[in-house]
Design a protein around this motif. Structure first.
Motif, PDB file in Angstrom:
ATOM      1  N   SER A 134       0.865  -1.163   0.000  1.00 20.91           N
ATOM      2  CA  SER A 134       0.000   0.000   0.000  1.00 20.91           C
ATOM      3  C   SER A 134       0.915   1.231   0.000  1.00 20.91           C
ATOM      4  O   SER A 134       2.129   1.097   0.090  1.00 20.91           O
ATOM      5  CB  SER A 134      -0.851  -0.073   1.256  1.00 20.91           C
ATOM      6  N   LYS A 135       0.344   2.414  -0.107  1.00 25.03           N
ATOM      7  CA  LYS A 135       1.201   3.597   0.026  1.00 25.03           C
ATOM      8  C   LYS A 135       1.737   3.662   1.468  1.00 25.03           C
ATOM      9  O   LYS A 135       2.898   3.923   1.699  1.00 25.03           O
ATOM     10  CB  LYS A 135       0.418   4.865  -0.311  1.00 25.03           C
ATOM     11  N   ILE A 136       0.851   3.352   2.428  1.00 24.56           N
ATOM     12  CA  ILE A 136       1.270   3.378   3.837  1.00 24.56           C
ATOM     13  C   ILE A 136       1.242   1.946   4.375  1.00 24.56           C
ATOM     14  O   ILE A 136       0.222   1.258   4.264  1.00 24.56           O
ATOM     15  CB  ILE A 136       0.335   4.278   4.670  1.00 24.56           C
ATOM     16  N   ASN A 137       2.358   1.491   4.926  1.00 28.25           N
ATOM     17  CA  ASN A 137       2.492   0.104   5.386  1.00 28.25           C
ATOM     18  C   ASN A 137       3.008   0.098   6.811  1.00 28.25           C
ATOM     19  O   ASN A 137       4.042   0.718   7.095  1.00 28.25           O
ATOM     20  CB  ASN A 137       3.482  -0.643   4.484  1.00 28.25           C
ATOM     21  N   ILE A 138       2.276  -0.600   7.678  1.00 28.19           N
ATOM     22  CA  ILE A 138       2.637  -0.608   9.100  1.00 28.19           C
ATOM     23  C   ILE A 138       3.017  -2.032   9.498  1.00 28.19           C
ATOM     24  O   ILE A 138       2.242  -2.964   9.284  1.00 28.19           O
ATOM     25  CB  ILE A 138       1.442  -0.138   9.973  1.00 28.19           C
ATOM     26  N   LEU A 139       4.218  -2.210  10.041  1.00 26.01           N
ATOM     27  CA  LEU A 139       4.647  -3.548  10.466  1.00 26.01           C
ATOM     28  C   LEU A 139       4.484  -3.677  11.975  1.00 26.01           C
ATOM     29  O   LEU A 139       4.986  -2.827  12.734  1.00 26.01           O
ATOM     30  CB  LEU A 139       6.109  -3.815  10.063  1.00 26.01           C
ATOM     31  N   ASN A 203      -0.653  11.819  11.800  1.00 32.91           N
ATOM     32  CA  ASN A 203      -1.118  12.376  10.517  1.00 32.91           C
ATOM     33  C   ASN A 203      -0.223  13.504  10.022  1.00 32.91           C
ATOM     34  O   ASN A 203       0.034  13.613   8.826  1.00 32.91           O
ATOM     35  CB  ASN A 203      -2.577  12.811  10.617  1.00 32.91           C
ATOM     36  N   ASP A 204       0.299  14.314  10.963  1.00 37.76           N
ATOM     37  CA  ASP A 204       1.227  15.387  10.561  1.00 37.76           C
ATOM     38  C   ASP A 204       2.470  14.787   9.926  1.00 37.76           C
ATOM     39  O   ASP A 204       2.951  15.259   8.894  1.00 37.76           O
ATOM     40  CB  ASP A 204       1.656  16.212  11.789  1.00 37.76           C
ATOM     41  N   ILE A 214       5.939   5.125  -1.252  1.00 39.19           N
ATOM     42  CA  ILE A 214       5.761   4.081  -0.237  1.00 39.19           C
ATOM     43  C   ILE A 214       6.233   4.612   1.110  1.00 39.19           C
ATOM     44  O   ILE A 214       7.360   5.109   1.225  1.00 39.19           O
ATOM     45  CB  ILE A 214       6.643   2.839  -0.581  1.00 39.19           C
ATOM     46  N   ILE A 215       5.381   4.487   2.121  1.00 37.90           N
ATOM     47  CA  ILE A 215       5.779   4.875   3.483  1.00 37.90           C
ATOM     48  C   ILE A 215       5.740   3.608   4.338  1.00 37.90           C
ATOM     49  O   ILE A 215       4.749   2.868   4.317  1.00 37.90           O
ATOM     50  CB  ILE A 215       4.833   5.956   4.060  1.00 37.90           C
ATOM     51  N   LEU A 216       6.844   3.361   5.051  1.00 36.81           N
ATOM     52  CA  LEU A 216       6.911   2.160   5.908  1.00 36.81           C
ATOM     53  C   LEU A 216       6.981   2.612   7.364  1.00 36.81           C
ATOM     54  O   LEU A 216       7.810   3.454   7.715  1.00 36.81           O
ATOM     55  CB  LEU A 216       8.155   1.341   5.548  1.00 36.81           C
ATOM     56  N   ILE A 217       6.095   2.053   8.176  1.00 34.41           N
ATOM     57  CA  ILE A 217       6.031   2.466   9.589  1.00 34.41           C
ATOM     58  C   ILE A 217       6.455   1.320  10.500  1.00 34.41           C
ATOM     59  O   ILE A 217       5.891   0.232  10.458  1.00 34.41           O
ATOM     60  CB  ILE A 217       4.601   2.947   9.966  1.00 34.41           C
ATOM     61  N   ASP A 218       7.474   1.602  11.322  1.00 36.96           N
ATOM     62  CA  ASP A 218       7.994   0.622  12.272  1.00 36.96           C
ATOM     63  C   ASP A 218       7.306   0.827  13.625  1.00 36.96           C
ATOM     64  O   ASP A 218       7.041   1.964  14.019  1.00 36.96           O
ATOM     65  CB  ASP A 218       9.505   0.845  12.416  1.00 36.96           C
ATOM     66  N   THR A 219       7.018  -0.262  14.301  1.00 34.87           N
ATOM     67  CA  THR A 219       6.347  -0.153  15.606  1.00 34.87           C
ATOM     68  C   THR A 219       7.151  -0.902  16.664  1.00 34.87           C
ATOM     69  O   THR A 219       8.050  -1.675  16.331  1.00 34.87           O
ATOM     70  CB  THR A 219       4.929  -0.761  15.549  1.00 34.87           C
ATOM     71  N   LEU A 220       6.782  -0.704  17.910  1.00 36.19           N
ATOM     72  CA  LEU A 220       7.511  -1.377  18.975  1.00 36.19           C
ATOM     73  C   LEU A 220       7.117  -2.852  19.069  1.00 36.19           C
ATOM     74  O   LEU A 220       5.961  -3.198  18.814  1.00 36.19           O
ATOM     75  CB  LEU A 220       7.275  -0.687  20.320  1.00 36.19           C
ATOM     76  N   CYS A 240      -4.578   7.022  12.296  1.00 33.22           N
ATOM     77  CA  CYS A 240      -4.117   7.231  10.931  1.00 33.22           C
ATOM     78  C   CYS A 240      -5.329   7.429  10.010  1.00 33.22           C
ATOM     79  O   CYS A 240      -6.155   6.529   9.861  1.00 33.22           O
ATOM     80  CB  CYS A 240      -3.304   5.991  10.560  1.00 33.22           C
ATOM     81  N   LYS A 241      -5.433   8.632   9.430  1.00 38.15           N
ATOM     82  CA  LYS A 241      -6.652   8.973   8.674  1.00 38.15           C
ATOM     83  C   LYS A 241      -6.634   8.445   7.240  1.00 38.15           C
ATOM     84  O   LYS A 241      -7.650   8.414   6.571  1.00 38.15           O
ATOM     85  CB  LYS A 241      -6.844  10.489   8.650  1.00 38.15           C
ATOM     86  N   LEU A 242      -5.449   8.100   6.751  1.00 40.90           N
ATOM     87  CA  LEU A 242      -5.350   7.661   5.356  1.00 40.90           C
ATOM     88  C   LEU A 242      -5.430   6.133   5.275  1.00 40.90           C
ATOM     89  O   LEU A 242      -5.325   5.452   6.289  1.00 40.90           O
ATOM     90  CB  LEU A 242      -4.016   8.132   4.772  1.00 40.90           C
ATOM     91  N   ASP A 243      -5.592   5.621   4.044  1.00 37.88           N
ATOM     92  CA  ASP A 243      -5.624   4.159   3.876  1.00 37.88           C
ATOM     93  C   ASP A 243      -4.257   3.567   4.179  1.00 37.88           C
ATOM     94  O   ASP A 243      -3.238   4.137   3.795  1.00 37.88           O
ATOM     95  CB  ASP A 243      -5.954   3.824   2.408  1.00 37.88           C
ATOM     96  N   TYR A 244      -4.245   2.453   4.820  1.00 42.58           N
ATOM     97  CA  TYR A 244      -2.970   1.809   5.133  1.00 42.58           C
ATOM     98  C   TYR A 244      -3.160   0.302   5.133  1.00 42.58           C
ATOM     99  O   TYR A 244      -4.297  -0.202   5.144  1.00 42.58           O
ATOM    100  CB  TYR A 244      -2.441   2.272   6.500  1.00 42.58           C
ATOM    101  N   LYS A 245      -2.020  -0.400   5.137  1.00 38.69           N
ATOM    102  CA  LYS A 245      -2.058  -1.853   5.233  1.00 38.69           C
ATOM    103  C   LYS A 245      -1.199  -2.243   6.437  1.00 38.69           C
ATOM    104  O   LYS A 245      -0.112  -1.662   6.630  1.00 38.69           O
ATOM    105  CB  LYS A 245      -1.460  -2.420   3.930  1.00 38.69           C
ATOM    106  N   THR A 246      -1.677  -3.178   7.231  1.00 33.22           N
ATOM    107  CA  THR A 246      -0.915  -3.612   8.406  1.00 33.22           C
ATOM    108  C   THR A 246      -0.421  -5.037   8.197  1.00 33.22           C
ATOM    109  O   THR A 246      -1.167  -5.893   7.727  1.00 33.22           O
ATOM    110  CB  THR A 246      -1.814  -3.544   9.671  1.00 33.22           C
TER     111      THR A 246
END
Ligand SMILES: Nc1nc2c(ncn2[C@@H]2O[C@H](COP(=O)(O)OP(=O)(O)OP(=O)(O)O)[C@@H](O)[C@H]2O)c(=O)[nH]1
Ligand SMILES: [Mg+2]
Length: 330
Positions: A134-139, A203-204, A214-220, A240-246
């Protein structure tokens, strides 16, 4: 000479980061234990500070590092002893039936027949679903499964192979060294990097990276038993207000009871897809079949080592076949 210091959790991480940033000729010159945290904090964390050096004539220009990455991305790994153990009742039946049809035993199936069998075995599973980022991807996932390393691998592939503009975000301000770990990869790849300290900032920070493909988001990392942390991460995701994939990241070295528990607990985060890591640390790929059958979600990537960026494959029959070298064991 280039001198570089890294503060790391263990020597494995030190070597991966030094090799990635300085190349294979980097040499370890110093290593010492350090404690990080407020001066009088009894819970100060023990880390290792390591120093690597690289001789002048071996210094790598950034474009050369990129070239090395390009060359290694598709390189084959040396032969391993990994097999695909057919230990599940349904899979066993299917293999028996396939062997009867070909008048063979599992041991004397040809390589082509073994591949045909895997194609039949996985035919109606979610393995064959299309894999798109996706454009935004959260792992998300348990501690130490390889979330940050996998983000670095995906970021490198997307930047170098697919020529996408990548941006990285971390919300892991919890673990000491986590921000620096991802920042280092962002610097090497020359991609923008943002730290989200509070769920209201998400969101900011996403807006500042909106020009990325492509934006990749790292989590704890979170234990599946830690409901408090799960709900904390959920807060970031929900905001997160935009579409994302987890993506749920799970290590293949995990035992089946724990796999069940993780798949179940993480449902709370509504993950869309799974990334399987540490395939190289087991010599049996049958847990892949187990995960595919236990979860309704498709597997997006399979990671098979610590090397950034080459130890990652899109999950499909070819990669499973390559990783098991076609060895099917009953
Ligand atoms: N053998 C092997 N090691 C891996 C793989 N992926 C990551 N690692 C190693 O696993 C360790 C932890 O990796 P990280 O990427 O920091 O894991 P994480 O999930 O981000 O960890 P936390 O943020 O602490 O939860 C590092 O030593 C990595 O090099 C893999 O596919 N195979
Ligand atoms: Mg991490």
């Amino acid at each position: 000479m280039i001198i570089k210091k890294y503060t790391v959790i263990d020597m494995k991480e030190a070597f991966v980061r030094a090799k990635y940033e300085l190349g294979p000729d980097a040499v370890l010159v110093d290593q010492r234990d350090v404690r990080v945290g407020a001066k009088f904090n009894p819970f100060k964390r023990k880390l290792i500070e390591v120093t690597f050096a690289l001789e002048e004539e071996k210094e790598l220009e950034k474009p050369n590092i990129k070239k090395t990455l390009e060359n290694t991305i598709n390189a084959n790994k040396p032969k391993s002893e990994t097999v695909f153990k057919i230990d599940d009742k349904i899979a066993k039946e299917k293999l028996k039936h396939f062997c009867e049809l070909h008048d063979k035993t599992p041991e004397n199936l040809t390589i082509t027949e073994k591949k045909q069998f895997l194609e039949i075995l996985f035919k109606d599973t979610n393995l064959n679903e299309e894999k798109v980022l996706s454009k935004i991807n959260i792992l998300v996932g348990p501690t130490g499964v390889g979330k940050t390393t996998t983000i670095a691998k995906i970021a490198a592939r997307e930047t170098i192979l697919n020529k996408n503009k990548v941006g990285l975000i971390t919300i892991d301000t919890y673990r000491i060294g986590a921000v620096e770990q991802l920042r280092t990869y962002a610097r090497i790849l020359n991609v923008p990097f943002e730290v989200v300290n509070d769920s209201t900032e998400i969101n900011d920070k996403l807006n500042t990276l909106m020009n990325c493909d492509i934006i990749l988001i790292d989590t704890l990392g979170m234990s599946p038993n830690d409901d408090k942390k799960l709900s904390e991460v959920n807060k970031f995701i929900e905001n997160c207000k935009l579409d994302y994939k987890t993506y749920l990241v799970i290590s293949l070295t995990t035992d089946r009871m724990t796999i069940d528990h993780i798949l179940n607990k993480y449902r709370y985060l509504n993950y869309d897809s799974i990334i399987v890591t540490k395939v190289d640390e087991t010599n049996d790929l049958s847990n892949l079949w187990y995960i595919i059958n236990k979860s309704s979600k498709p597997i997006q990537y399979i990671c098979n080592g610590q090397d950034v960026p080459n130890d990652i494959r899109e999950a499909n029959i070819d990669s499973i076949f390559e990783l098991s070298e076609g060895e099917l064991i009953l």
